[in-house]
Design a protein around this motif. Structure first.
Motif, mmCIF file in Angstrom:
data_model
loop_
_atom_site.group_PDB
_atom_site.id
_atom_site.type_symbol
_atom_site.label_atom_id
_atom_site.label_comp_id
_atom_site.label_asym_id
_atom_site.label_seq_id
_atom_site.Cartn_x
_atom_site.Cartn_y
_atom_site.Cartn_z
ATOM 1 N N GLN A 142 0.839 -1.199 0.000
ATOM 2 C CA GLN A 142 0.000 0.000 0.000
ATOM 3 C C GLN A 142 0.877 1.254 0.000
ATOM 4 O OE1 GLN A 142 -3.486 0.536 -0.110
ATOM 5 N NE2 GLN A 142 -3.286 -1.573 -0.858
ATOM 6 N N PRO A 143 0.553 2.239 -0.838
ATOM 7 C CA PRO A 143 1.320 3.496 -0.809
ATOM 8 C C PRO A 143 1.225 4.163 0.559
ATOM 9 C CG PRO A 143 -0.061 3.361 -2.777
ATOM 10 C CD PRO A 143 -0.478 2.237 -1.889
ATOM 11 N N GLU A 144 2.174 5.046 0.825
ATOM 12 C CA GLU A 144 2.193 5.752 2.100
ATOM 13 C C GLU A 144 0.893 6.531 2.299
ATOM 14 O OE1 GLU A 144 4.537 5.125 4.159
ATOM 15 O OE2 GLU A 144 5.938 4.173 2.778
ATOM 16 N N ASN A 145 0.442 6.583 3.547
ATOM 17 C CA ASN A 145 -0.775 7.302 3.900
ATOM 18 C C ASN A 145 -0.439 8.769 4.162
ATOM 19 O OD1 ASN A 145 -3.028 8.396 5.284
ATOM 20 N ND2 ASN A 145 -3.600 6.364 6.039
ATOM 21 N N PRO A 146 -1.116 9.704 3.486
ATOM 22 C CA PRO A 146 -0.808 11.126 3.690
ATOM 23 C C PRO A 146 -0.964 11.599 5.136
ATOM 24 C CG PRO A 146 -2.177 10.840 1.751
ATOM 25 C CD PRO A 146 -2.142 9.513 2.453
ATOM 26 N N TRP B 86 6.205 5.700 -1.796
ATOM 27 C CA TRP B 86 6.585 4.792 -0.721
ATOM 28 C C TRP B 86 7.923 5.250 -0.154
ATOM 29 C CZ3 TRP B 86 4.252 3.305 -5.159
ATOM 30 C CH2 TRP B 86 3.158 2.425 -5.088
ATOM 31 N N SER B 87 8.125 5.011 1.138
ATOM 32 C CA SER B 87 9.403 5.307 1.786
ATOM 33 C C SER B 87 9.992 4.004 2.307
ATOM 34 C CB SER B 87 9.194 6.292 2.949
ATOM 35 O OG SER B 87 10.415 6.548 3.604
ATOM 36 N N LYS C 189 9.260 -5.106 1.679
ATOM 37 C CA LYS C 189 8.297 -4.104 1.200
ATOM 38 C C LYS C 189 8.446 -3.901 -0.302
ATOM 39 C CE LYS C 189 6.625 0.545 2.405
ATOM 40 N NZ LYS C 189 6.825 1.675 3.340
ATOM 41 N N LEU C 190 9.678 -3.755 -0.766
ATOM 42 C CA LEU C 190 9.916 -3.604 -2.197
ATOM 43 C C LEU C 190 9.474 -4.842 -2.958
ATOM 44 C CD1 LEU C 190 11.069 -2.027 -4.590
ATOM 45 C CD2 LEU C 190 13.316 -3.004 -4.050
ATOM 46 N N LYS C 191 9.768 -6.015 -2.417
ATOM 47 C CA LYS C 191 9.339 -7.254 -3.067
ATOM 48 C C LYS C 191 7.818 -7.324 -3.168
ATOM 49 C CE LYS C 191 13.318 -10.184 -1.952
ATOM 50 N NZ LYS C 191 13.785 -11.436 -1.298
ATOM 51 N N ALA C 192 7.134 -6.887 -2.120
ATOM 52 C CA ALA C 192 5.668 -6.903 -2.126
ATOM 53 C C ALA C 192 5.125 -5.930 -3.166
ATOM 54 C CB ALA C 192 5.136 -6.560 -0.736
ATOM 55 N N ILE C 193 5.709 -4.736 -3.239
ATOM 56 C CA ILE C 193 5.269 -3.742 -4.226
ATOM 57 C C ILE C 193 5.428 -4.302 -5.635
ATOM 58 C CG2 ILE C 193 5.799 -1.481 -5.232
ATOM 59 C CD1 ILE C 193 6.708 -0.652 -2.356
ATOM 60 N N ARG C 194 6.569 -4.913 -5.891
ATOM 61 C CA ARG C 194 6.822 -5.471 -7.218
ATOM 62 C C ARG C 194 5.823 -6.579 -7.552
ATOM 63 N NH1 ARG C 194 12.831 -6.672 -8.989
ATOM 64 N NH2 ARG C 194 11.570 -7.024 -10.846
ATOM 65 N N LYS C 195 5.539 -7.418 -6.589
ATOM 66 C CA LYS C 195 4.631 -8.531 -6.834
ATOM 67 C C LYS C 195 3.199 -8.054 -7.051
ATOM 68 C CE LYS C 195 3.114 -12.949 -4.863
ATOM 69 N NZ LYS C 195 3.262 -13.895 -3.734
ATOM 70 N N VAL C 196 2.737 -7.187 -6.165
ATOM 71 C CA VAL C 196 1.350 -6.723 -6.240
ATOM 72 C C VAL C 196 1.101 -5.895 -7.501
ATOM 73 C CG1 VAL C 196 -0.364 -5.216 -5.141
ATOM 74 C CG2 VAL C 196 0.965 -6.823 -3.751
ATOM 75 N N ARG C 197 2.076 -5.076 -7.873
ATOM 76 C CA ARG C 197 1.886 -4.178 -9.010
ATOM 77 C C ARG C 197 2.441 -4.748 -10.322
ATOM 78 N NH1 ARG C 197 -0.054 0.643 -7.457
ATOM 79 N NH2 ARG C 197 0.643 1.637 -9.396
#
Length: 201
Positions: free
Chosen positions: A16-20, A63-64, A75-83
């Motif tokens: 999930q992207p960072e929450n503002p 994302w940070s 976290k990076l692995k999850a972003i790559r997989k989900v997207r």
């Protein structure tokens, strides 16, 4: 895109992207000075900050992460997989590492769109991504080591280094990469990717 059945709840949460409300990235509305170095901050006086919430309304995602954890960061692995980011490479941009540096930096600074997302994860150094808002005003986003930014398909944008003159970034892409820029013209205003963006935002 990866089959959603293969994505765990933990991966989905990590991606999930960072929450503002709990995170921010430094961004501001730019001044109108086009005569001085593009690598300067170009803040208005007084400064007019731009919130992460506003950037997200324009389709920009953020994302940070800890760049020292690359490439094993879950976290990076999850972003790559989900997207579905199946491709990656790294770019090292500085006067010493990029042949034709001056010409390339000028080319990066031409306002353009892409027919896909632009995804960059800064591993070292820093730079600026500029994006147009709904009123055609420039917003400058300061990206430093640990920042991952996604610019949506069809958004008018450009890139420049800052006065540090150095950035090392991971480029991600869905499938085979296509880096073709479409520089802004009245014809590109009617490009399918641009129309898709305008209708969505």
């Amino acid at each position: 895109m990866t089959d959603s059945m293969q994505i765990t709840e933990q991966e989905a949460a990590l991606a999930q992207p960072e929450n503002p409300s709990t995170a921010s990235i430094e961004a501001w509305y730019m001044d109108d000075d086009t005569s001085t170095d593009q690598r300067l901050e170009h803040k208005q006086s007084p400064n007019k900050p731009c919130s992460l919430e506003t950037l997200q309304s324009l389709g920009v995602l953020y994302w940070s992460m800890d760049p020292s954890s690359y490439p094993e960061d879950p976290k990076l692995k999850a972003i790559r997989k989900v997207r579905g980011y199946s491709y990656e490479d790294t770019v090292d941009i500085s006067p010493d590492t990029l042949p034709g540096y001056d010409e390339k930096i000028k080319a990066f600074y031409e306002e353009h769109i892409h027919t896909d997302e632009e995804i960059r994860y800064v591993l070292d150094g820093s730079g600026y991504f500029d994006v147009r808002d709904g009123d055609d005003q420039w917003i400058r986003i300061s990206c430093k080591a640990g920042d991952l930014i996604v610019l949506p398909e069809g958004i008018y944008h450009r890139f420049t280094l800052d006065q540090g003159n150095y950035i090392k970034a991971l480029r991600l892409f869905v499938g085979e990469p296509v880096w073709t820029p479409y520089n802004r013209t009245s014809e590109i205003d009617q490009h399918p990717s641009r129309i898709k963006y305008v209708n969505a935002h």
